[in-house]
Motif scaffolding. Structure first.
Motif, mmCIF file in Angstrom:
data_model
loop_
_atom_site.group_PDB
_atom_site.id
_atom_site.type_symbol
_atom_site.label_atom_id
_atom_site.label_comp_id
_atom_site.label_asym_id
_atom_site.label_seq_id
_atom_site.Cartn_x
_atom_site.Cartn_y
_atom_site.Cartn_z
ATOM 1 N N ASP A 1 36.323 52.484 45.749
ATOM 2 C CA ASP A 1 37.705 52.737 45.359
ATOM 3 C C ASP A 1 38.609 51.554 45.695
ATOM 4 O O ASP A 1 39.484 51.192 44.902
ATOM 5 C CB ASP A 1 38.225 54.012 46.027
ATOM 6 C CG ASP A 1 37.525 55.263 45.497
ATOM 7 O OD1 ASP A 1 37.095 55.247 44.327
ATOM 8 O OD2 ASP A 1 37.414 56.243 46.252
ATOM 9 N N LEU B 1 37.798 48.816 43.161
ATOM 10 C CA LEU B 1 38.357 49.141 41.852
ATOM 11 C C LEU B 1 39.862 48.904 41.833
ATOM 12 O O LEU B 1 40.395 48.340 40.878
ATOM 13 C CB LEU B 1 38.037 50.584 41.469
ATOM 14 C CG LEU B 1 38.538 51.060 40.102
ATOM 15 C CD1 LEU B 1 37.949 50.198 38.990
ATOM 16 C CD2 LEU B 1 38.198 52.516 39.890
ATOM 17 N N LYS B 2 40.549 49.297 42.892
ATOM 18 C CA LYS B 2 42.001 49.101 42.967
ATOM 19 C C LYS B 2 42.343 47.613 42.942
ATOM 20 O O LYS B 2 43.238 47.184 42.218
ATOM 21 C CB LYS B 2 42.549 49.752 44.229
ATOM 22 C CG LYS B 2 44.045 49.704 44.342
ATOM 23 C CD LYS B 2 44.518 50.444 45.573
ATOM 24 C CE LYS B 2 46.018 50.357 45.715
ATOM 25 N NZ LYS B 2 46.489 51.038 46.923
ATOM 26 N N LEU C 1 40.439 45.173 41.800
ATOM 27 C CA LEU C 1 40.026 44.635 40.512
ATOM 28 C C LEU C 1 41.045 44.960 39.424
ATOM 29 O O LEU C 1 41.348 44.124 38.580
ATOM 30 C CB LEU C 1 38.651 45.191 40.142
ATOM 31 C CG LEU C 1 37.973 44.611 38.924
ATOM 32 C CD1 LEU C 1 37.780 43.107 39.085
ATOM 33 C CD2 LEU C 1 36.642 45.291 38.699
ATOM 34 N N GLN C 2 41.603 46.147 39.448
ATOM 35 C CA GLN C 2 42.607 46.526 38.461
ATOM 36 C C GLN C 2 43.876 45.689 38.614
ATOM 37 O O GLN C 2 44.532 45.373 37.619
ATOM 38 C CB GLN C 2 42.941 48.009 38.574
ATOM 39 C CG GLN C 2 41.846 48.894 38.053
ATOM 40 C CD GLN C 2 42.101 50.371 38.316
ATOM 41 O OE1 GLN C 2 42.836 50.732 39.227
ATOM 42 N NE2 GLN C 2 41.474 51.221 37.529
ATOM 43 N N HIS D 1 42.910 42.347 37.040
ATOM 44 C CA HIS D 1 42.461 42.512 35.658
ATOM 45 C C HIS D 1 43.633 42.490 34.680
ATOM 46 O O HIS D 1 43.485 42.061 33.534
ATOM 47 C CB HIS D 1 41.671 43.813 35.510
ATOM 48 C CG HIS D 1 41.103 44.016 34.146
ATOM 49 N ND1 HIS D 1 41.759 44.721 33.174
ATOM 50 C CD2 HIS D 1 39.952 43.585 33.580
ATOM 51 C CE1 HIS D 1 41.037 44.730 32.075
ATOM 52 N NE2 HIS D 1 39.927 44.041 32.298
ATOM 53 N N ASN D 2 44.814 42.925 35.111
ATOM 54 C CA ASN D 2 45.989 42.940 34.242
ATOM 55 C C ASN D 2 46.413 41.534 33.824
ATOM 56 O O ASN D 2 47.099 41.366 32.818
ATOM 57 C CB ASN D 2 47.154 43.653 34.927
ATOM 58 C CG ASN D 2 46.880 45.128 35.088
ATOM 59 O OD1 ASN D 2 46.161 45.725 34.301
ATOM 60 N ND2 ASN D 2 47.436 45.717 36.121
ATOM 61 N N ARG E 1 36.380 42.333 32.059
ATOM 62 C CA ARG E 1 36.276 43.593 31.318
ATOM 63 C C ARG E 1 34.978 44.323 31.652
ATOM 64 O O ARG E 1 34.982 45.514 31.961
ATOM 65 C CB ARG E 1 36.346 43.321 29.817
ATOM 66 C CG ARG E 1 36.344 44.567 28.960
ATOM 67 C CD ARG E 1 36.468 44.233 27.491
ATOM 68 N NE ARG E 1 35.403 43.357 27.015
ATOM 69 C CZ ARG E 1 34.225 43.786 26.565
ATOM 70 N NH1 ARG E 1 33.967 45.075 26.540
ATOM 71 N NH2 ARG E 1 33.307 42.928 26.153
ATOM 72 N N SER F 1 34.986 45.676 35.286
ATOM 73 C CA SER F 1 35.826 46.871 35.407
ATOM 74 C C SER F 1 35.121 48.106 34.857
ATOM 75 O O SER F 1 35.194 49.182 35.451
ATOM 76 C CB SER F 1 37.152 46.683 34.652
ATOM 77 O OG SER F 1 37.925 45.730 35.280
ATOM 78 N N GLU F 2 34.433 47.952 33.744
ATOM 79 C CA GLU F 2 33.693 49.076 33.165
ATOM 80 C C GLU F 2 32.579 49.536 34.089
ATOM 81 O O GLU F 2 32.346 50.732 34.254
ATOM 82 C CB GLU F 2 33.120 48.690 31.810
ATOM 83 C CG GLU F 2 34.163 48.494 30.734
ATOM 84 C CD GLU F 2 33.585 47.951 29.441
ATOM 85 O OE1 GLU F 2 32.361 47.704 29.362
ATOM 86 O OE2 GLU F 2 34.374 47.754 28.505
ATOM 87 N N ARG G 1 34.078 51.330 37.287
ATOM 88 C CA ARG G 1 34.623 52.661 36.977
ATOM 89 C C ARG G 1 33.502 53.659 36.925
ATOM 90 O O ARG G 1 33.549 54.756 37.241
ATOM 91 C CB ARG G 1 35.362 52.649 35.641
ATOM 92 C CG ARG G 1 36.777 52.214 35.788
ATOM 93 C CD ARG G 1 37.532 52.426 34.501
ATOM 94 N NE ARG G 1 38.499 51.333 34.426
ATOM 95 C CZ ARG G 1 38.760 50.634 33.362
ATOM 96 N NH1 ARG G 1 38.169 50.902 32.229
ATOM 97 N NH2 ARG G 1 39.628 49.678 33.397
#
Length: 79
Positions: free
Chosen positions: A8, A11-12, A14-15, A18-19, A72, A75-76, A79
């Protein structure tokens, strides 16, 4: 690379970076994120040559490594 970290938290982080990554770049490397390991953290970095972001995520690192990975796809997978 031997790294243990919280999914988690990864992922946070990375997000956040990623933007910044644009999917259609003239330079393909700009669609990637840079992953660097330190003794107690993983750093994720992204840039579009105008804006950049670096996030540090706590981790247990047994063996260090520096690599770029498609933002991309990573991130996939996470998730």
């Amino acid at each position: 690379m031997d790294v243990v970290l919280d999914r988690d938290a990864f992922l946070k982080g990375l997000q956040m970076v990623h933007n910044i990554v644009e999917p259609r770049q003239t330079l393909p490397i700009l669609a990637n994120v840079l992953i660097e390991t330190e003794s107690d953290a993983v750093r994720v970095t992204a840039t579009d040559l105008e804006v950049g972001a670096r996030v540090s995520i706590p981790a247990k690192v047994a063996q260090g490594l520096t690599i770029t990975v498609s933002a991309r796809k990573l991130s996939e997978i996470v998730r």
